[in-house]
Motif scaffolding. Structure first.
Motif, PDB file in Angstrom:
ATOM      1  N   ALA A   1       0.855  -1.183   0.000  1.00 39.64           N
ATOM      2  CA  ALA A   1       0.000   0.000   0.000  1.00 39.64           C
ATOM      3  C   ALA A   1       0.892   1.235   0.000  1.00 39.64           C
ATOM      4  CB  ALA A   1      -0.912   0.008   1.225  1.00 39.64           C
ATOM      5  N   LEU A   2       0.720   2.082  -0.988  1.00 38.73           N
ATOM      6  CA  LEU A   2       1.476   3.330  -1.101  1.00 38.73           C
ATOM      7  C   LEU A   2       0.632   4.456  -0.532  1.00 38.73           C
ATOM      8  CD1 LEU A   2       3.802   5.089  -2.225  1.00 38.73           C
ATOM      9  CD2 LEU A   2       2.607   5.077  -4.437  1.00 38.73           C
ATOM     10  N   VAL A   3       1.136   5.111   0.500  1.00 36.67           N
ATOM     11  CA  VAL A   3       0.379   6.160   1.185  1.00 36.67           C
ATOM     12  C   VAL A   3       0.903   7.521   0.748  1.00 36.67           C
ATOM     13  CG1 VAL A   3      -0.408   7.043   3.410  1.00 36.67           C
ATOM     14  CG2 VAL A   3       0.098   4.601   3.140  1.00 36.67           C
ATOM     15  N   GLY A   4       0.129   8.206  -0.094  1.00 38.84           N
ATOM     16  CA  GLY A   4       0.526   9.484  -0.660  1.00 38.84           C
ATOM     17  C   GLY A   4       0.829   9.336  -2.138  1.00 38.84           C
ATOM     18  N   TYR A   5       0.349  10.299  -2.929  1.00 39.91           N
ATOM     19  CA  TYR A   5       0.587  10.223  -4.375  1.00 39.91           C
ATOM     20  C   TYR A   5       0.885  11.605  -4.946  1.00 39.91           C
ATOM     21  CZ  TYR A   5       0.362   8.024  -8.975  1.00 39.91           C
ATOM     22  OH  TYR A   5       0.685   7.519 -10.227  1.00 39.91           O
ATOM     23  N   GLY A   6       1.771  12.335  -4.249  1.00 34.46           N
ATOM     24  CA  GLY A   6       2.321  13.559  -4.806  1.00 34.46           C
ATOM     25  C   GLY A   6       3.471  13.186  -5.732  1.00 34.46           C
ATOM     26  N   LEU A   7       4.419  14.089  -5.901  1.00 34.84           N
ATOM     27  CA  LEU A   7       5.560  13.801  -6.774  1.00 34.84           C
ATOM     28  C   LEU A   7       6.315  12.560  -6.307  1.00 34.84           C
ATOM     29  CD1 LEU A   7       7.596  14.447  -9.010  1.00 34.84           C
ATOM     30  CD2 LEU A   7       8.742  15.995  -7.393  1.00 34.84           C
ATOM     31  N   GLY A   8       6.538  12.456  -4.981  1.00 39.34           N
ATOM     32  CA  GLY A   8       7.277  11.307  -4.470  1.00 39.34           C
ATOM     33  C   GLY A   8       6.596   9.991  -4.776  1.00 39.34           C
ATOM     34  N   GLY A   9       5.308   9.910  -4.449  1.00 36.96           N
ATOM     35  CA  GLY A   9       4.581   8.668  -4.685  1.00 36.96           C
ATOM     36  C   GLY A   9       4.466   8.331  -6.148  1.00 36.96           C
ATOM     37  N   ALA A  10       4.152   9.344  -6.977  1.00 36.24           N
ATOM     38  CA  ALA A  10       3.916   9.105  -8.402  1.00 36.24           C
ATOM     39  C   ALA A  10       5.181   8.793  -9.171  1.00 36.24           C
ATOM     40  CB  ALA A  10       3.218  10.326  -9.016  1.00 36.24           C
ATOM     41  N   ALA A  11       6.284   9.462  -8.831  1.00 30.85           N
ATOM     42  CA  ALA A  11       7.506   9.315  -9.626  1.00 30.85           C
ATOM     43  C   ALA A  11       8.528   8.364  -9.007  1.00 30.85           C
ATOM     44  CB  ALA A  11       8.151  10.693  -9.844  1.00 30.85           C
ATOM     45  N   PHE A  12       8.708   8.427  -7.689  1.00 33.79           N
ATOM     46  CA  PHE A  12       9.816   7.696  -7.079  1.00 33.79           C
ATOM     47  C   PHE A  12       9.427   6.361  -6.444  1.00 33.79           C
ATOM     48  CE2 PHE A  12      11.404  12.085  -7.094  1.00 33.79           C
ATOM     49  CZ  PHE A  12      12.625  11.880  -7.711  1.00 33.79           C
ATOM     50  N   HIS A  13       8.133   6.132  -6.231  1.00 35.58           N
ATOM     51  CA  HIS A  13       7.724   4.896  -5.574  1.00 35.58           C
ATOM     52  C   HIS A  13       6.856   4.003  -6.460  1.00 35.58           C
ATOM     53  CE1 HIS A  13       9.354   5.912  -1.610  1.00 35.58           C
ATOM     54  NE2 HIS A  13       8.935   7.150  -1.841  1.00 35.58           N
ATOM     55  N   ALA A  14       5.718   4.513  -6.908  1.00 43.32           N
ATOM     56  CA  ALA A  14       4.769   3.675  -7.651  1.00 43.32           C
ATOM     57  C   ALA A  14       5.388   2.961  -8.847  1.00 43.32           C
ATOM     58  CB  ALA A  14       3.565   4.512  -8.093  1.00 43.32           C
ATOM     59  N   PRO A  15       6.188   3.621  -9.700  1.00 44.03           N
ATOM     60  CA  PRO A  15       6.733   2.923 -10.867  1.00 44.03           C
ATOM     61  C   PRO A  15       7.608   1.716 -10.500  1.00 44.03           C
ATOM     62  CG  PRO A  15       6.972   5.293 -11.122  1.00 44.03           C
ATOM     63  CD  PRO A  15       6.564   5.047  -9.700  1.00 44.03           C
ATOM     64  N   PHE A  16       8.295   1.799  -9.374  1.00 40.83           N
ATOM     65  CA  PHE A  16       9.183   0.709  -8.968  1.00 40.83           C
ATOM     66  C   PHE A  16       8.421  -0.400  -8.241  1.00 40.83           C
ATOM     67  CE2 PHE A  16      11.783   4.499  -9.394  1.00 40.83           C
ATOM     68  CZ  PHE A  16      12.749   4.038 -10.281  1.00 40.83           C
ATOM     69  N   ILE A  17       7.459  -0.023  -7.398  1.00 38.71           N
ATOM     70  CA  ILE A  17       6.639  -1.036  -6.739  1.00 38.71           C
ATOM     71  C   ILE A  17       5.884  -1.854  -7.783  1.00 38.71           C
ATOM     72  CG2 ILE A  17       4.720  -1.425  -5.135  1.00 38.71           C
ATOM     73  CD1 ILE A  17       5.535   1.261  -3.799  1.00 38.71           C
ATOM     74  N   ALA A  18       5.396  -1.168  -8.825  1.00 38.15           N
ATOM     75  CA  ALA A  18       4.585  -1.831  -9.847  1.00 38.15           C
ATOM     76  C   ALA A  18       5.395  -2.726 -10.773  1.00 38.15           C
ATOM     77  CB  ALA A  18       3.846  -0.778 -10.677  1.00 38.15           C
ATOM     78  N   THR A  19       6.704  -2.513 -10.864  1.00 39.55           N
ATOM     79  CA  THR A  19       7.521  -3.266 -11.832  1.00 39.55           C
ATOM     80  C   THR A  19       8.556  -4.182 -11.184  1.00 39.55           C
ATOM     81  OG1 THR A  19       9.080  -1.399 -12.010  1.00 39.55           O
ATOM     82  CG2 THR A  19       7.270  -1.491 -13.605  1.00 39.55           C
ATOM     83  N   THR A  20       8.665  -4.171  -9.857  1.00 42.17           N
ATOM     84  CA  THR A  20       9.662  -5.014  -9.186  1.00 42.17           C
ATOM     85  C   THR A  20       9.105  -6.412  -8.935  1.00 42.17           C
ATOM     86  OG1 THR A  20      10.678  -3.116  -8.080  1.00 42.17           O
ATOM     87  CG2 THR A  20      11.086  -5.282  -7.112  1.00 42.17           C
ATOM     88  N   PRO A  21       9.744  -7.453  -9.448  1.00 40.02           N
ATOM     89  CA  PRO A  21       9.292  -8.815  -9.156  1.00 40.02           C
ATOM     90  C   PRO A  21       9.263  -9.054  -7.648  1.00 40.02           C
ATOM     91  CG  PRO A  21      10.912  -8.839 -10.932  1.00 40.02           C
ATOM     92  CD  PRO A  21      10.903  -7.447 -10.384  1.00 40.02           C
ATOM     93  N   GLY A  22       8.171  -9.621  -7.171  1.00 39.47           N
ATOM     94  CA  GLY A  22       8.021  -9.867  -5.744  1.00 39.47           C
ATOM     95  C   GLY A  22       7.234  -8.804  -5.016  1.00 39.47           C
ATOM     96  N   LEU A  23       6.947  -7.688  -5.703  1.00 35.60           N
ATOM     97  CA  LEU A  23       6.116  -6.632  -5.125  1.00 35.60           C
ATOM     98  C   LEU A  23       4.864  -6.444  -5.976  1.00 35.60           C
ATOM     99  CD1 LEU A  23       8.656  -3.784  -4.195  1.00 35.60           C
ATOM    100  CD2 LEU A  23       7.790  -5.613  -2.734  1.00 35.60           C
ATOM    101  N   GLU A  24       3.798  -5.973  -5.327  1.00 38.28           N
ATOM    102  CA  GLU A  24       2.552  -5.666  -6.026  1.00 38.28           C
ATOM    103  C   GLU A  24       2.021  -4.339  -5.507  1.00 38.28           C
ATOM    104  OE1 GLU A  24      -0.833  -8.625  -6.632  1.00 38.28           O
ATOM    105  OE2 GLU A  24      -1.667  -7.306  -5.076  1.00 38.28           O
ATOM    106  N   LEU A  25       1.733  -3.419  -6.422  1.00 38.96           N
ATOM    107  CA  LEU A  25       1.120  -2.156  -6.036  1.00 38.96           C
ATOM    108  C   LEU A  25      -0.372  -2.416  -5.825  1.00 38.96           C
ATOM    109  CD1 LEU A  25       1.480   0.870  -5.500  1.00 38.96           C
ATOM    110  CD2 LEU A  25       1.061   1.268  -7.944  1.00 38.96           C
ATOM    111  N   SER A  26      -0.709  -2.848  -4.631  1.00 39.96           N
ATOM    112  CA  SER A  26      -2.066  -3.309  -4.351  1.00 39.96           C
ATOM    113  C   SER A  26      -3.023  -2.163  -4.072  1.00 39.96           C
ATOM    114  CB  SER A  26      -2.053  -4.262  -3.152  1.00 39.96           C
ATOM    115  OG  SER A  26      -1.177  -5.348  -3.392  1.00 39.96           O
ATOM    116  N   ALA A  27      -2.519  -1.081  -3.467  1.00 38.91           N
ATOM    117  CA  ALA A  27      -3.396   0.037  -3.120  1.00 38.91           C
ATOM    118  C   ALA A  27      -2.603   1.328  -3.074  1.00 38.91           C
ATOM    119  CB  ALA A  27      -4.075  -0.197  -1.773  1.00 38.91           C
ATOM    120  N   VAL A  28      -3.272   2.423  -3.395  1.00 35.88           N
ATOM    121  CA  VAL A  28      -2.722   3.770  -3.224  1.00 35.88           C
ATOM    122  C   VAL A  28      -3.694   4.548  -2.344  1.00 35.88           C
ATOM    123  CG1 VAL A  28      -2.192   5.969  -4.347  1.00 35.88           C
ATOM    124  CG2 VAL A  28      -1.428   3.815  -5.385  1.00 35.88           C
ATOM    125  N   VAL A  29      -3.146   5.205  -1.326  1.00 32.59           N
ATOM    126  CA  VAL A  29      -3.962   5.995  -0.410  1.00 32.59           C
ATOM    127  C   VAL A  29      -3.823   7.473  -0.767  1.00 32.59           C
ATOM    128  CG1 VAL A  29      -4.386   6.636   1.988  1.00 32.59           C
ATOM    129  CG2 VAL A  29      -3.627   4.305   1.427  1.00 32.59           C
TER     130      VAL A  29
END
Length: 335
Positions: free
Chosen positions: A4-32
């Motif tokens: 679960a990614l908490v926050g979707y400003g620049l940090g969440g959108a650019a530095f976290h979500a793209p990597f969580i969504a594409t890293t084997p073993g991780l799943e971007l299950s929710a965004v808060v």
């Protein structure tokens, strides 16, 4: 790991979500996020990701990892809540508002056997990886000075908590860019012995500190000179590392941030590569920059190995606290 990614400003959108969504073993299950525009952006880019409006909604889900990228003043509070609910957590910088808060978080994580990871992604900048390589191969000889800069020219004051004069907002450039610079210095040369600082607010109308210089002396004799500024009309070198045998000098920023802001995927060919004209110099000659690799941070998390320790974040915050004391008194502070 359901994340679960908490926050979707620049940090969440650019530095976290793209990597969580594409890293084997991780799943971007929710965004808060409660912001309708940001919810729409998530729905378009990650259609299978669940949308939540508050952190409290995370507790009723089945998540393994929570990533905190909310405004700075909430980092420690949100991280504590996550740990108390028995979940692993990645915390964006600054990790906390004080070293004491950081130690308390580390204690909770240790007692519960949970992973608590400060998000110091700049350790995977290509230029920083190049400096690490040069040090590991002794290409510079004995290093005596490490110069590092994050400088910008932004004379206009933005309406943002990052420009707030309220200390609780942690809006100072020392907490923003300075956190990265201090962490990189500590990662290379260890906990400093002494800290000397100059902290100023130089832009007309600015309320948060926007121009800072730190001098750190390390046990091995290296002195780190760190600059961060929002009003540098002429940008200095990103790195200037001086050794007895040679110097490494690098201008410009790692390209990963701009590519992420442009919406590119970290799985793209040539990710993290710099063009030859952007390379730094070693002994006055062009020297290839190592490919940047932000993806390695989350690959380590997916493997269950913390890529950055909470103690490193504690040390960084101790340096920041010492810097504030030094700037206030004019004296160097011993850690």
């Amino acid at each position: 790991m359901r994340t679960a990614l908490v926050g979707y400003g620049l940090g969440g959108a650019a530095f976290h979500a793209p990597f969580i969504a594409t890293t084997p073993g991780l799943e971007l299950s929710a965004v808060v996020t409660a912001n309708p525009a940001r919810q729409a952006e998530v729905a378009q880019r990650y259609p299978s990701t669940r949308l939540l409006s508050s952190l409290d909604e995370v507790w009723s889900g089945k998540f393994d990892l929570v990533v905190i990228t909310t405004p700075n003043r909430f980092h420690a509070t949100h991280a504590r809540q996550v740990l108390e609910h028995g979940l692993n957590v990645v915390v964006d910088k600054p990790f906390a508002g004080s070293a004491a808060e950081a130690r308390a978080l580390a204690s909770i994580a240790y007692s519960k056997g949970l992973m608590l990871v400060p998000f110091h992604n700049r350790r995977w900048d290509g230029d920083f990886l190049t400096v690490q390589k040069l040090l590991s191969t002794n290409a510079l000889g004995k290093v005596h000075r490490f110069e590092s800069r994050f400088e910008r020219y932004r004379p206009e004051i933005k309406s943002s908590w990052k420009e707030s004069g309220d200390p609780a907002d942690l809006g100072s450039i020392l907490f923003d860019l300075g956190t990265h610079l201090v962490d990189q210095s500590v990662a290379l040369f260890g906990r400093p012995r002494t800290v000397h600082a100059e902290i100023a607010t130089v832009r007309p109308g600015a309320r948060a500190d926007d121009d800072v210089f730190l001098s750190l002396s390390h046990e091995n004799g290296v002195r780190s000179h760190l600059w961060m500024s929002a009003l540098a009309a002429d940008l200095g070198p990103r790195f200037r590392v001086l050794g007895h045998d040679a110097a490494y000098v690098k201008h410009g920023m790692d390209p990963q941030e701009e590519r992420l802001k442009a919406g590119e995927s970290p799985t793209a060919d040539g990710w993290g590569e710099e063009t030859e004209e952007a390379w730094g110099t070693l002994g006055g000659k062009p020297y290839r920059t190592e490919p940047g690799a932000y993806q390695d941070f989350y690959a380590s998390v997916a493997a269950g190995v913390a890529p950055v320790s909470p103690q490193d974040a504690v040390t960084g915050l101790e340096v920041i606290e010492a810097a504030k004391q030094s700037a206030a008194t004019g004296d160097s502070v011993t850690l």
